[in-house]
Motif scaffolding. Structure first.
Motif, mmCIF file in Angstrom:
data_model
loop_
_atom_site.group_PDB
_atom_site.id
_atom_site.type_symbol
_atom_site.label_atom_id
_atom_site.label_comp_id
_atom_site.label_asym_id
_atom_site.label_seq_id
_atom_site.Cartn_x
_atom_site.Cartn_y
_atom_site.Cartn_z
ATOM 1 N N ILE A 96 2.911 5.285 -10.056
ATOM 2 C CA ILE A 96 4.024 5.750 -9.236
ATOM 3 C C ILE A 96 5.210 4.813 -9.464
ATOM 4 C CG2 ILE A 96 4.805 6.019 -6.826
ATOM 5 C CD1 ILE A 96 1.885 6.761 -6.153
ATOM 6 N N SER A 97 6.417 5.344 -9.417
ATOM 7 C CA SER A 97 7.614 4.511 -9.553
ATOM 8 C C SER A 97 8.358 4.459 -8.226
ATOM 9 C CB SER A 97 8.538 5.054 -10.649
ATOM 10 O OG SER A 97 9.042 6.321 -10.281
ATOM 11 N N GLY A 98 9.311 3.539 -8.143
ATOM 12 C CA GLY A 98 10.062 3.362 -6.905
ATOM 13 C C GLY A 98 10.760 4.630 -6.440
ATOM 14 N N VAL A 99 11.234 5.441 -7.358
ATOM 15 C CA VAL A 99 11.957 6.656 -6.974
ATOM 16 C C VAL A 99 11.043 7.690 -6.330
ATOM 17 C CG1 VAL A 99 13.751 6.359 -8.733
ATOM 18 C CG2 VAL A 99 11.667 7.636 -9.297
ATOM 19 N N ASP A 100 9.727 7.498 -6.437
ATOM 20 C CA ASP A 100 8.780 8.423 -5.817
ATOM 21 C C ASP A 100 8.535 8.103 -4.347
ATOM 22 O OD1 ASP A 100 8.261 9.855 -8.231
ATOM 23 O OD2 ASP A 100 6.934 8.239 -8.879
ATOM 24 N N LEU A 101 9.128 7.008 -3.863
ATOM 25 C CA LEU A 101 8.912 6.587 -2.482
ATOM 26 C C LEU A 101 10.059 7.071 -1.602
ATOM 27 C CD1 LEU A 101 7.705 2.918 -3.049
ATOM 28 C CD2 LEU A 101 6.315 4.974 -2.810
ATOM 29 N N ALA A 102 9.715 7.751 -0.515
ATOM 30 C CA ALA A 102 10.738 8.227 0.414
ATOM 31 C C ALA A 102 11.305 7.096 1.260
ATOM 32 C CB ALA A 102 10.158 9.308 1.317
ATOM 33 N N ALA A 103 10.491 6.079 1.516
ATOM 34 C CA ALA A 103 10.923 4.974 2.371
ATOM 35 C C ALA A 103 9.925 3.832 2.258
ATOM 36 C CB ALA A 103 11.046 5.427 3.830
ATOM 37 N N ILE A 140 0.846 -1.184 0.000
ATOM 38 C CA ILE A 140 0.000 0.000 0.000
ATOM 39 C C ILE A 140 0.886 1.240 0.000
ATOM 40 C CG2 ILE A 140 -1.847 1.243 1.189
ATOM 41 C CD1 ILE A 140 -2.775 -1.335 2.398
ATOM 42 N N ILE A 141 0.526 2.202 -0.820
ATOM 43 C CA ILE A 141 1.266 3.460 -0.941
ATOM 44 C C ILE A 141 0.422 4.575 -0.334
ATOM 45 C CG2 ILE A 141 2.372 5.075 -2.540
ATOM 46 C CD1 ILE A 141 2.459 2.697 -4.567
ATOM 47 N N PHE A 142 1.034 5.366 0.559
ATOM 48 C CA PHE A 142 0.335 6.436 1.266
ATOM 49 C C PHE A 142 0.948 7.789 0.916
ATOM 50 C CE2 PHE A 142 -0.079 2.659 3.916
ATOM 51 C CZ PHE A 142 -1.428 2.659 4.246
ATOM 52 N N ASP A 143 0.099 8.829 0.946
ATOM 53 C CA ASP A 143 0.615 10.185 0.790
ATOM 54 C C ASP A 143 0.842 10.812 2.170
ATOM 55 O OD1 ASP A 143 -1.860 11.028 1.770
ATOM 56 O OD2 ASP A 143 -2.604 11.734 -0.169
ATOM 57 N N ARG A 144 1.189 12.091 2.220
ATOM 58 C CA ARG A 144 1.541 12.734 3.493
ATOM 59 C C ARG A 144 0.362 12.820 4.461
ATOM 60 N NH1 ARG A 144 6.570 14.938 3.540
ATOM 61 N NH2 ARG A 144 7.559 15.097 1.475
ATOM 62 N N SER A 145 -0.851 12.804 3.948
ATOM 63 C CA SER A 145 -2.024 12.873 4.822
ATOM 64 C C SER A 145 -2.452 11.491 5.316
ATOM 65 C CB SER A 145 -3.190 13.546 4.082
ATOM 66 O OG SER A 145 -3.624 12.734 3.005
ATOM 67 N N GLY A 146 -1.700 10.447 4.940
ATOM 68 C CA GLY A 146 -2.040 9.094 5.359
ATOM 69 C C GLY A 146 -3.114 8.444 4.521
ATOM 70 N N ALA A 177 6.117 4.395 10.586
ATOM 71 C CA ALA A 177 7.427 4.079 11.160
ATOM 72 C C ALA A 177 8.544 4.404 10.178
ATOM 73 C CB ALA A 177 7.482 2.602 11.571
ATOM 74 N N ALA A 178 8.362 4.037 8.912
ATOM 75 C CA ALA A 178 9.382 4.306 7.897
ATOM 76 C C ALA A 178 9.496 5.803 7.614
ATOM 77 C CB ALA A 178 9.056 3.545 6.615
ATOM 78 N N GLY A 179 8.342 6.472 7.505
ATOM 79 C CA GLY A 179 8.362 7.901 7.194
ATOM 80 C C GLY A 179 8.986 8.733 8.295
ATOM 81 N N LEU A 180 8.745 8.382 9.556
ATOM 82 C CA LEU A 180 9.375 9.096 10.673
ATOM 83 C C LEU A 180 10.896 8.961 10.620
ATOM 84 C CD1 LEU A 180 6.988 8.132 13.617
ATOM 85 C CD2 LEU A 180 7.370 10.453 12.752
ATOM 86 N N ALA A 181 11.379 7.788 10.207
ATOM 87 C CA ALA A 181 12.822 7.543 10.194
ATOM 88 C C ALA A 181 13.556 8.441 9.217
ATOM 89 C CB ALA A 181 13.099 6.071 9.866
ATOM 90 N N VAL A 182 12.896 8.831 8.130
ATOM 91 C CA VAL A 182 13.573 9.651 7.113
ATOM 92 C C VAL A 182 13.092 11.095 7.125
ATOM 93 C CG1 VAL A 182 14.012 7.665 5.612
ATOM 94 C CG2 VAL A 182 11.885 8.981 5.321
ATOM 95 N N GLY A 183 12.263 11.461 8.113
ATOM 96 C CA GLY A 183 11.788 12.836 8.197
ATOM 97 C C GLY A 183 10.633 13.166 7.279
ATOM 98 N N PHE A 184 10.018 12.174 6.647
ATOM 99 C CA PHE A 184 8.848 12.408 5.796
ATOM 100 C C PHE A 184 7.719 12.987 6.643
ATOM 101 C CE2 PHE A 184 5.011 11.011 3.504
ATOM 102 C CZ PHE A 184 5.305 11.408 2.209
ATOM 103 N N TRP A 185 7.547 12.432 7.860
ATOM 104 C CA TRP A 185 6.709 13.046 8.895
ATOM 105 C C TRP A 185 7.625 13.460 10.029
ATOM 106 C CZ3 TRP A 185 4.536 8.299 6.865
ATOM 107 C CH2 TRP A 185 3.434 8.507 6.029
ATOM 108 N N SER A 186 7.347 14.589 10.640
ATOM 109 C CA SER A 186 8.313 15.151 11.580
ATOM 110 C C SER A 186 8.164 14.618 12.997
ATOM 111 C CB SER A 186 8.195 16.679 11.597
ATOM 112 O OG SER A 186 6.871 17.067 11.927
ATOM 113 N N ASN A 187 6.937 14.291 13.411
ATOM 114 C CA ASN A 187 6.739 13.852 14.792
ATOM 115 C C ASN A 187 5.404 13.140 14.924
ATOM 116 O OD1 ASN A 187 4.697 15.956 15.188
ATOM 117 N ND2 ASN A 187 6.444 17.368 15.271
ATOM 118 N N LEU A 188 5.151 12.600 16.126
ATOM 119 C CA LEU A 188 3.918 11.854 16.356
ATOM 120 C C LEU A 188 2.694 12.756 16.312
ATOM 121 C CD1 LEU A 188 5.011 9.432 19.251
ATOM 122 C CD2 LEU A 188 5.103 9.075 16.771
ATOM 123 N N GLY A 189 2.852 14.008 16.716
ATOM 124 C CA GLY A 189 1.744 14.942 16.665
ATOM 125 C C GLY A 189 1.215 15.139 15.257
ATOM 126 N N GLU A 190 2.112 15.166 14.293
ATOM 127 C CA GLU A 190 1.698 15.313 12.897
ATOM 128 C C GLU A 190 0.865 14.114 12.449
ATOM 129 O OE1 GLU A 190 3.707 16.026 8.458
ATOM 130 O OE2 GLU A 190 4.960 15.987 10.256
#
Length: 508
Positions: free
Chosen positions: A68-75, A18-24, A451-464
């Protein structure tokens, strides 16, 4: 800049990407089922190579469907059926035998020997777990003791153990050509081999089970921004994408439901049923038959713990009604069939197919249908199948309330069965608390993506992440207290009838 995060959801009956955007929100998805292998009564297996092939299939499928291609995935994050055990050759990638699934009861004699020397809670102080066929440690021992050549290859440094996230991550990052061999703290906590306080493999338990430490993966945080691997360019993603998030499926759902505060809980209705309560950064020891386990760990932060009630058979009972009895042709038909009757007609179905998990931990139990009369029909059986999930949930909530000292005030739910309106209403009726379904019900995969997005800064914190969560629907109890008590009393009577079906010598 990469605008998406992907998650492999390697479940008990299927694998999804499953592929998610920044809003989940979901922007791409593909899914493929794998075979359920039952070599003997109580034995359950999967073919690990089939699962890896399916993983590649769904990754390519989701990318293709979404454009979408693999290079479009941050993590990439991985979530998985927990406790399911595979041992493979690091040089060839070939498993020595089929994966032993978490539901499998073949390790019953090993567990009886372990409990005979120190009781069912022999390792609970260190691991938070009772000795049970559910967990990976006895399964590893069974493979070492019964599959020729495995122990010798372990001593040569050739054989590796992993639960399914370890297997998938190893292949994603190159397999025999440099794949990384890791497990996250949540999955490690389900092996019966990890010390909850140190987050390290426990040498005393390894010695008792005669499991060589060198076959075990390195334990890492759930969201790991320090020691990540990357996908192989020749793999299904076709690009070097960081693989830096992993969570057992139920912990992933806890994260996906953003239950980050102490006292927040969720229940997942999938193949099994699993209720987790966040207890904060201190492990809470259960006196009510629950599991003390890891909830998640973000990088080098203190780990967060939870209490868990584990139920082996939930959605799997609907599949059994479909595949073994043929009363329905698809799982979605169960609600309509159950709706042909006004109540359960006095019928109760206790699905102790693999014994009973929490809060009973009774491996010698077997399933029963109780209360049958000539009045009962297939509609009553279908209704009893659905109601079993609510009664089992109430078993867990009653134990959790006693352990935590705080009564549950609401329950967030997810998993494939939460779209069954009749079941969700009956859960609310039995618990007498609001039952809440989120807009994004694919919370298991979402948690791995978080979990993956937090590791690379895609999401900044749990509050987001909390800002992404929103409610779709809630159910409130409409049942009278007297009716609730009577139904639950009858359920408890039925549960008692399942105990001791398997004799101590293993015969029925």
């Amino acid at each position: 800049m990469a605008e998406y995060v992907g998650a492999v959801d390697q479940g008990t009956t299927s694998t999804r990407f499953i592929i998610f955007d920044r809003s989940g929100k979901i922007v791409g998805l593909d899914q493929k089922e794998h075979r359920q292998i039952f070599p003997k009564p109580g034995w359950v297996e999967h073919d690990p190579l089939e699962i890896w092939r399916n993983t590649g299939y769904v990754i390519r499928g989701a990318l293709s469907k979404s454009g979408i291609s693999g290079v479009d995935l941050a993590a990439i994050g991985v979530t998985n059926q927990r406790e399911t055990t595979v041992v493979w050759d690091r040089e060839t990638g070939k498993p020595y035998t089929n994966a032993i699934v978490w539901q499998c009861t073949r390790t019953g004699e090993i567990c009886r020997e372990l409990t005979g020397d120190g009781g069912q809670d022999r390792f609970r102080e260190k691991t938070g777990l009772p000795i049970a066929t559910y967990f990976s440690g006895p399964k590893i021992k069974w493979i070492l003791d019964n599959i020729p050549g495995v122990r010798e290859d372990v001593l040569k440094g050739k054989a590796l153990f992993g639960t399914m996230e370890s297997w998938v991550i190893w292949w994603l990052t190159g397999g025999p050509d440099g794949g990384i061999h890791v497990t996250d703290v949540t999955n490690a906590s389900r092996t019966m081999l990890m010390d909850l306080n140190t987050l390290e493999w426990d040498d005393d338990i390894l010695n008792i089970l005669d499991i060589p430490r060198q076959m075990l993966p390195v334990i890492v945080p759930s969201s790991d921004g320090n020691s990540r691997g990357v996908t192989s360019v020749g793999g299904p993603l076709g690009a070097c994408v960081p693989v830096c998030g992993a969570l057992g499926d139920q912990q992933a759902a806890l994260v996906g439901q953003t239950c980050f505060e102490k006292g927040e809980a969720k229940n997942t209705y999938g193949t099994g049923c699993f209720l987790l309560l966040n207890t904060g950064t201190t492990p809470v020891r259960s006196s009510q038959g629950l599991i003390t386990t890891l909830a998640y760990q973000i990088n080098d932060d203190k780990p967060v713990y939870c209490l868990e009630g584990s139920i082996a058979i939930a959605g799997a009972l609907v599949q059994w009604l479909r595949d073994n009895l043929g009363l329905i042709s698809s799982s979605s038909e169960i609600e309509a069939l159950a709706g042909t009757v006004e109540d359960n007609g006095g019928v109760y179905f206790v699905p102790a197919f693999s014994g009973l998990f929490a809060p009973y931990w009774c491996s010698d139990a077997r399933g029963i249908i109780a209360g049958l009369t000539q009045y009962a029909n297939k509609g009553h059986i279908a209704r009893a199948v659905l109601e079993a999930n609510a009664y089992q949930t109430k078993d867990i909530v009653e134990a959790m309330n006693r352990d935590s000292g705080v009564d549950l005030s609401a329950l967030k739910v997810d998993g494939g069965m939460v779209h069954n309106e009749m079941l969700m209403q009956f859960v609310a009726d039995m618990l007498d608390v609001p039952v809440i379904r989120p807009v994004v019900s694919e919370t298991t995969a979402l948690g791995a993506a978080y979990a993956a997005g937090l590791a690379v800064g895609f999401w900044s914190n749990l509050g987001e992440l909390k800002q992404n969560w929103s409610e779709e629907k809630r159910w409130l109890s409409v049942m009278a207290q007297k009716d609730r008590e009577e139904k639950y009393h009858n359920w408890q009577k039925a549960v008692q009838k399942t105990f001791g079906w398997i004799e101590k010598d293993g015969t029925e």
